[in-house]
Design a protein around this motif. Structure first.
Motif, PDB file in Angstrom:
ATOM      1  N   PRO A 290      12.266 -75.274 -11.334  1.00 62.28           N
ATOM      2  CA  PRO A 290      11.258 -76.298 -11.028  1.00 62.28           C
ATOM      3  C   PRO A 290      11.317 -76.752  -9.572  1.00 62.28           C
ATOM      4  CG  PRO A 290      12.294 -76.758 -13.140  1.00 62.28           C
ATOM      5  CD  PRO A 290      13.068 -75.636 -12.527  1.00 62.28           C
ATOM      6  N   GLU A 291      12.518 -76.814  -9.031  1.00 62.00           N
ATOM      7  CA  GLU A 291      12.662 -77.220  -7.637  1.00 62.00           C
ATOM      8  C   GLU A 291      11.990 -76.222  -6.700  1.00 62.00           C
ATOM      9  OE1 GLU A 291      15.433 -79.148 -10.217  1.00 62.00           O
ATOM     10  OE2 GLU A 291      15.172 -76.985  -9.824  1.00 62.00           O
ATOM     11  N   GLU A 292      12.127 -74.943  -7.001  1.00 58.54           N
ATOM     12  CA  GLU A 292      11.488 -73.920  -6.175  1.00 58.54           C
ATOM     13  C   GLU A 292       9.963 -73.980  -6.297  1.00 58.54           C
ATOM     14  OE1 GLU A 292      13.117 -70.136  -7.162  1.00 58.54           O
ATOM     15  OE2 GLU A 292      15.059 -70.545  -6.224  1.00 58.54           O
ATOM     16  N   VAL A 293       9.460 -74.266  -7.486  1.00 55.56           N
ATOM     17  CA  VAL A 293       8.014 -74.390  -7.667  1.00 55.56           C
ATOM     18  C   VAL A 293       7.488 -75.566  -6.838  1.00 55.56           C
ATOM     19  CG1 VAL A 293       6.160 -74.851  -9.328  1.00 55.56           C
ATOM     20  CG2 VAL A 293       8.067 -73.352  -9.957  1.00 55.56           C
ATOM     21  N   ARG A 294       8.220 -76.658  -6.843  1.00 58.24           N
ATOM     22  CA  ARG A 294       7.829 -77.812  -6.032  1.00 58.24           C
ATOM     23  C   ARG A 294       7.793 -77.438  -4.549  1.00 58.24           C
ATOM     24  NH1 ARG A 294       7.820 -83.506  -6.806  1.00 58.24           N
ATOM     25  NH2 ARG A 294       8.248 -84.693  -4.895  1.00 58.24           N
ATOM     26  N   GLU A 295       8.775 -76.698  -4.104  1.00 56.73           N
ATOM     27  CA  GLU A 295       8.797 -76.271  -2.707  1.00 56.73           C
ATOM     28  C   GLU A 295       7.617 -75.348  -2.393  1.00 56.73           C
ATOM     29  OE1 GLU A 295      10.615 -77.286  -0.125  1.00 56.73           O
ATOM     30  OE2 GLU A 295      11.280 -78.806  -1.578  1.00 56.73           O
ATOM     31  N   TYR A 297       4.692 -75.583  -3.705  1.00 58.19           N
ATOM     32  CA  TYR A 297       3.546 -76.485  -3.542  1.00 58.19           C
ATOM     33  C   TYR A 297       3.477 -77.006  -2.110  1.00 58.19           C
ATOM     34  CZ  TYR A 297       0.785 -80.805  -3.897  1.00 58.19           C
ATOM     35  OH  TYR A 297      -0.129 -81.812  -3.695  1.00 58.19           O
ATOM     36  N   PHE A 298       4.597 -77.542  -1.620  1.00 53.73           N
ATOM     37  CA  PHE A 298       4.590 -78.108  -0.270  1.00 53.73           C
ATOM     38  C   PHE A 298       4.349 -77.031   0.777  1.00 53.73           C
ATOM     39  CE2 PHE A 298       7.185 -81.511  -2.361  1.00 53.73           C
ATOM     40  CZ  PHE A 298       6.287 -82.542  -2.143  1.00 53.73           C
ATOM     41  N   SER A 299       4.921 -75.866   0.568  1.00 51.69           N
ATOM     42  CA  SER A 299       4.750 -74.778   1.528  1.00 51.69           C
ATOM     43  C   SER A 299       3.284 -74.368   1.631  1.00 51.69           C
ATOM     44  CB  SER A 299       5.611 -73.577   1.115  1.00 51.69           C
ATOM     45  OG  SER A 299       5.383 -72.478   1.979  1.00 51.69           O
ATOM     46  N   LEU A 300       2.621 -74.208   0.493  1.00 58.65           N
ATOM     47  CA  LEU A 300       1.214 -73.819   0.503  1.00 58.65           C
ATOM     48  C   LEU A 300       0.335 -74.929   1.083  1.00 58.65           C
ATOM     49  CD1 LEU A 300       0.928 -72.065  -2.980  1.00 58.65           C
ATOM     50  CD2 LEU A 300       0.723 -70.965  -0.735  1.00 58.65           C
ATOM     51  N   ALA A 301       0.590 -76.165   0.683  1.00 58.11           N
ATOM     52  CA  ALA A 301      -0.225 -77.279   1.150  1.00 58.11           C
ATOM     53  C   ALA A 301      -0.118 -77.448   2.665  1.00 58.11           C
ATOM     54  CB  ALA A 301       0.192 -78.567   0.445  1.00 58.11           C
ATOM     55  N   GLU A 302       1.103 -77.416   3.168  1.00 55.48           N
ATOM     56  CA  GLU A 302       1.298 -77.618   4.602  1.00 55.48           C
ATOM     57  C   GLU A 302       0.750 -76.447   5.409  1.00 55.48           C
ATOM     58  OE1 GLU A 302       5.477 -78.362   4.784  1.00 55.48           O
ATOM     59  OE2 GLU A 302       5.295 -80.260   3.674  1.00 55.48           O
ATOM     60  N   GLU A 306      -2.414 -76.699   8.272  1.00 50.28           N
ATOM     61  CA  GLU A 306      -2.369 -76.187   9.646  1.00 50.28           C
ATOM     62  C   GLU A 306      -3.352 -75.047   9.860  1.00 50.28           C
ATOM     63  OE1 GLU A 306       1.646 -75.087  10.428  1.00 50.28           O
ATOM     64  OE2 GLU A 306       2.448 -77.113  10.100  1.00 50.28           O
ATOM     65  N   ASN A 307      -3.534 -74.223   8.848  1.00 49.61           N
ATOM     66  CA  ASN A 307      -4.384 -73.037   8.991  1.00 49.61           C
ATOM     67  C   ASN A 307      -5.248 -72.859   7.744  1.00 49.61           C
ATOM     68  OD1 ASN A 307      -3.194 -71.892  11.565  1.00 49.61           O
ATOM     69  ND2 ASN A 307      -1.355 -71.910  10.266  1.00 49.61           N
ATOM     70  N   PRO A 308      -6.321 -73.635   7.635  1.00 48.73           N
ATOM     71  CA  PRO A 308      -7.225 -73.457   6.485  1.00 48.73           C
ATOM     72  C   PRO A 308      -7.753 -72.023   6.449  1.00 48.73           C
ATOM     73  CG  PRO A 308      -7.777 -75.434   7.728  1.00 48.73           C
ATOM     74  CD  PRO A 308      -6.783 -74.683   8.544  1.00 48.73           C
ATOM     75  N   VAL A 309      -7.946 -71.516   5.223  1.00 45.74           N
ATOM     76  CA  VAL A 309      -8.466 -70.162   5.075  1.00 45.74           C
ATOM     77  C   VAL A 309      -9.812 -70.235   4.370  1.00 45.74           C
ATOM     78  CG1 VAL A 309      -6.260 -68.960   5.125  1.00 45.74           C
ATOM     79  CG2 VAL A 309      -7.066 -69.898   2.968  1.00 45.74           C
ATOM     80  N   GLU A 310     -10.826 -69.729   5.055  1.00 44.93           N
ATOM     81  CA  GLU A 310     -12.185 -69.773   4.520  1.00 44.93           C
ATOM     82  C   GLU A 310     -12.531 -71.210   4.112  1.00 44.93           C
ATOM     83  OE1 GLU A 310     -14.072 -67.231   4.868  1.00 44.93           O
ATOM     84  OE2 GLU A 310     -12.473 -65.880   5.495  1.00 44.93           O
ATOM     85  N   SER A 340      -2.457 -66.180  -5.821  1.00 44.28           N
ATOM     86  CA  SER A 340      -3.360 -65.510  -4.885  1.00 44.28           C
ATOM     87  C   SER A 340      -3.182 -66.038  -3.467  1.00 44.28           C
ATOM     88  CB  SER A 340      -4.815 -65.702  -5.339  1.00 44.28           C
ATOM     89  OG  SER A 340      -5.053 -65.038  -6.560  1.00 44.28           O
ATOM     90  N   LEU A 341      -3.044 -67.355  -3.330  1.00 41.71           N
ATOM     91  CA  LEU A 341      -2.828 -67.926  -2.003  1.00 41.71           C
ATOM     92  C   LEU A 341      -1.495 -67.496  -1.419  1.00 41.71           C
ATOM     93  CD1 LEU A 341      -4.180 -71.545  -2.611  1.00 41.71           C
ATOM     94  CD2 LEU A 341      -5.201 -69.811  -1.137  1.00 41.71           C
ATOM     95  N   LYS A 342      -0.495 -67.409  -2.273  1.00 40.07           N
ATOM     96  CA  LYS A 342       0.853 -67.070  -1.808  1.00 40.07           C
ATOM     97  C   LYS A 342       0.903 -65.649  -1.243  1.00 40.07           C
ATOM     98  CE  LYS A 342       5.648 -67.793  -3.328  1.00 40.07           C
ATOM     99  NZ  LYS A 342       6.277 -66.487  -3.176  1.00 40.07           N
ATOM    100  N   VAL A 343       0.114 -64.732  -1.802  1.00 39.02           N
ATOM    101  CA  VAL A 343       0.131 -63.342  -1.332  1.00 39.02           C
ATOM    102  C   VAL A 343      -1.012 -63.060  -0.360  1.00 39.02           C
ATOM    103  CG1 VAL A 343       1.238 -62.565  -3.449  1.00 39.02           C
ATOM    104  CG2 VAL A 343      -1.265 -62.484  -3.279  1.00 39.02           C
ATOM    105  N   GLY A 344      -1.767 -64.099   0.000  1.00 35.21           N
ATOM    106  CA  GLY A 344      -2.822 -63.929   0.983  1.00 35.21           C
ATOM    107  C   GLY A 344      -4.136 -63.400   0.462  1.00 35.21           C
ATOM    108  N   ASP A 345      -4.339 -63.415  -0.854  1.00 32.25           N
ATOM    109  CA  ASP A 345      -5.593 -62.943  -1.443  1.00 32.25           C
ATOM    110  C   ASP A 345      -6.565 -64.126  -1.521  1.00 32.25           C
ATOM    111  OD1 ASP A 345      -7.646 -61.790  -2.825  1.00 32.25           O
ATOM    112  OD2 ASP A 345      -6.465 -61.201  -4.576  1.00 32.25           O
ATOM    113  N   VAL A 346      -7.134 -64.479  -0.381  1.00 33.28           N
ATOM    114  CA  VAL A 346      -7.970 -65.668  -0.284  1.00 33.28           C
ATOM    115  C   VAL A 346      -9.243 -65.526  -1.120  1.00 33.28           C
ATOM    116  CG1 VAL A 346      -9.240 -67.170   1.284  1.00 33.28           C
ATOM    117  CG2 VAL A 346      -7.059 -66.168   2.001  1.00 33.28           C
TER     118      VAL A 346
END
Length: 503
Positions: A290-295, A297-302, A306-310, A340-346
């Motif tokens: 669960p701790e890794e899943v929370r991280e 979330y923050f990694s994707l959000a931040e 900084e770099n919105p995609v589409e 999908s976001l994590k692997v760059g499949d926007v």
């Protein structure tokens, strides 16, 4: 994220529009004096087919309109219409009365709520005992509607404030919401907007009861509907029968404190998704704990800040996650989007977000009624620095979503309310049953505890070891289902507050 539940209306509006609701009115004693002066509409409504678009099959609904005063201080002045629906008792020999319903919001239609509850499996004994009544509340849809002129592509297109990454983001949002408030208050419907409040909606409920020819009416309300029900039971204690408040905003109105509880609610509910995703790490790759899943979330959000995609930025990502915590059935779709976001499949993420987005066809009406009700119910701070301070504090205490929930609304620039908020009335029958999940992203457990405490001896709290938004019928907990059904059928209240185990 259209889920066919009360979430499917009030909470469908949540992700794209705003959540929960608000209320206002005069203190109970004064409200009763005013309401006694309003002649009720004559009983004997003309029932007919419901408007096109109202979901009626396979259980046929009937619809009718009830005239009510626009301004209850001028009962003989301009009248507006409230459209109601009815799913008649399945067994007239067992019928005991009417059950008024509200799916939440404010701002979404409730005409198909009776049919929806039947489809969700509300016990047949309840369908036998009541005519189930739905409605488009004041200002909504097929009642006399209002609008500020908002569009889905406009500057103001959601009532849930966006996540504010810093003070500059609050300043930017302040400009947007000030212009939205001005747009409403100078619109052609501005006079009608001033009369949209929870207190007036509660008065409308009692007018509907009278028009139905009933001495008393029962009530079942979810989310914002809990605030409407609390106002109704407070203003009309002698004509309310059995009142069920499900997933509670904590008072008769939504204020800054109530809105900020969204941050708390997400912190309390997110671990359920994190545990679910961690158990499926080999499938989705979002974290093995669960701790890794929370991280993640923050990694994707931040990263998206900084770099919105589409079309996807950090604001949309956080709101999509928040809205998906309403129901555990949304977890798999949310995990797909994250993956999908994590692997760059926007492209896939955009497609899935579009598919899970609320289907709100009357965006202007829904946005407008939410704002009018929320801003008219109680006075909001006008100081932008107050919102900056709250955002900074809640970003620290509730990092998942606090900096969104504490952000500024158009209510900061709204005219002062016409009335003081409705005060919860402890002088009345013991007829209020409060239902609450322990983990709810938008109306956390503190809301249920708060309204139960305010009602004193009039209410009992049924808390559920469960996650999501909605308890009775929608949540599936056997203990809560049994208690609530028994209360609706024979009026039996628990002797004390009840904590239901997970089931």
């Amino acid at each position: 994220m259209k889920q066919k539940s009360h979430v499917g209306r009030s909470m469908t509006l949540l992700a794209a529009l705003g959540v929960a609701g608000a209320l206002v009115g005069v203190p109970a004693a004064t409200a009763e004096q005013e309401n006694q002066a309003v002649p009720p509409p004559a009983a004997g409504l003309e029932w007919g087919e419901c408007p096109e678009g109202v979901e009626v099959a396979p259980k046929q609904l009937q619809c009718a309109t009830v005239p009510v005063p626009l301004d209850y201080n001028d009962p003989d002045g301009e009248q507006i219409e409230i459209m109601i629906s009815k799913l008649p008792s399945l067994n007239p020999d067992k019928r005991r009365g009417v059950l008024l319903t509200n799916p939440g919001g404010p701002g979404g239609t409730g005409l198909d709520q009776p049919r929806f509850l039947a489809d969700q499996g509300i016990p047949a004994s309840v369908l036998d005992s009541y005519d189930i009544i739905g409605m488009d509340t004041r200002g909504v849809g097929h009642s006399t509607p209002v609008g500020c002129g908002f569009t889905i592509d406009g500057e103001y297109r959601m009532n849930i404030p966006p996540y504010a990454v810093d003070e500059a983001a609050v300043d930017e949002r302040a400009g947007v919401v000030e212009r939205a408030a001005e747009q409403c208050l100078t619109s052609d419907d501005s006079a009608h907007l001033r009369q949209i409040s929870t207190a007036n909606m509660a008065r409308d409920l009692d007018q509907i009861r009278a028009a139905l020819g009933e001495e008393k009416a029962s009530f079942l309300g979810y989310s914002y509907g809990s605030g409407l029900g609390a106002a109704y039971a407070s203003m009309f204690p002698e004509t309310t029968d059995r009142v069920v408040l499900d997933s509670n905003i904590g008072d008769t109105h939504l204020n800054e404190e109530g809105l900020r509880r969204y941050g708390q609610g997400m912190e309390q509910t997110f671990p359920d998704f994190a545990n679910w995703a961690a158990a499926r790490h080999e499938a989705y790759g979002l974290g093995s704990t669960p701790e890794e899943v929370r991280e993640t979330y923050f990694s994707l959000a931040e990263s998206l800040d900084e770099n919105p995609v589409e079309t996807i930025d950090g604001v949309l990502f956080r709101q999509a996650t928040f809205g998906s915590l309403y129901n555990e059935r949304s977890y798999a779709s949310l995990a797909q989007i994250w993956q999908s976001l994590k692997v760059g499949d926007v492209a896939s993420a955009e497609t899935m977000l579009a598919e899970t987005a609320p289907e709100v066809t009357a965006i202007d009406n829904a946005l407008t009624v939410f704002l009018a009700t929320t801003c008219n119910d109680v006075e909001w701070s006008e100081d932008v620095q107050t919102y900056k301070d709250n955002v900074a504090a809640d970003r620290e205490e509730f990092p998942l979503f606090g900096a969104a929930a504490a952000n500024i609304l158009p209510c900061a620039y709204w005219d002062a309310p016409l009335e003081e908020p409705v005060q919860v009335n402890t002088d009345g029958p013991e007829n209020v049953l409060v239902l609450q999940n322990d983990r709810d992203p938008v109306t956390p457990i503190d809301g249920g505890k708060s309204i139960n405490e305010k009602f004193g001896d009039r209410s009992k709290l049924v808390s559920v070891d469960g996650s999501g938004h909605g308890v009775y019928v929608l949540g599936g907990n056997a203990c809560a289902l049994n208690i609530t059904t028994k209360f609706l059928l024979d009026g039996t209240m628990p002797d004390q507050d009840v904590a239901c185990e997970a089931s």
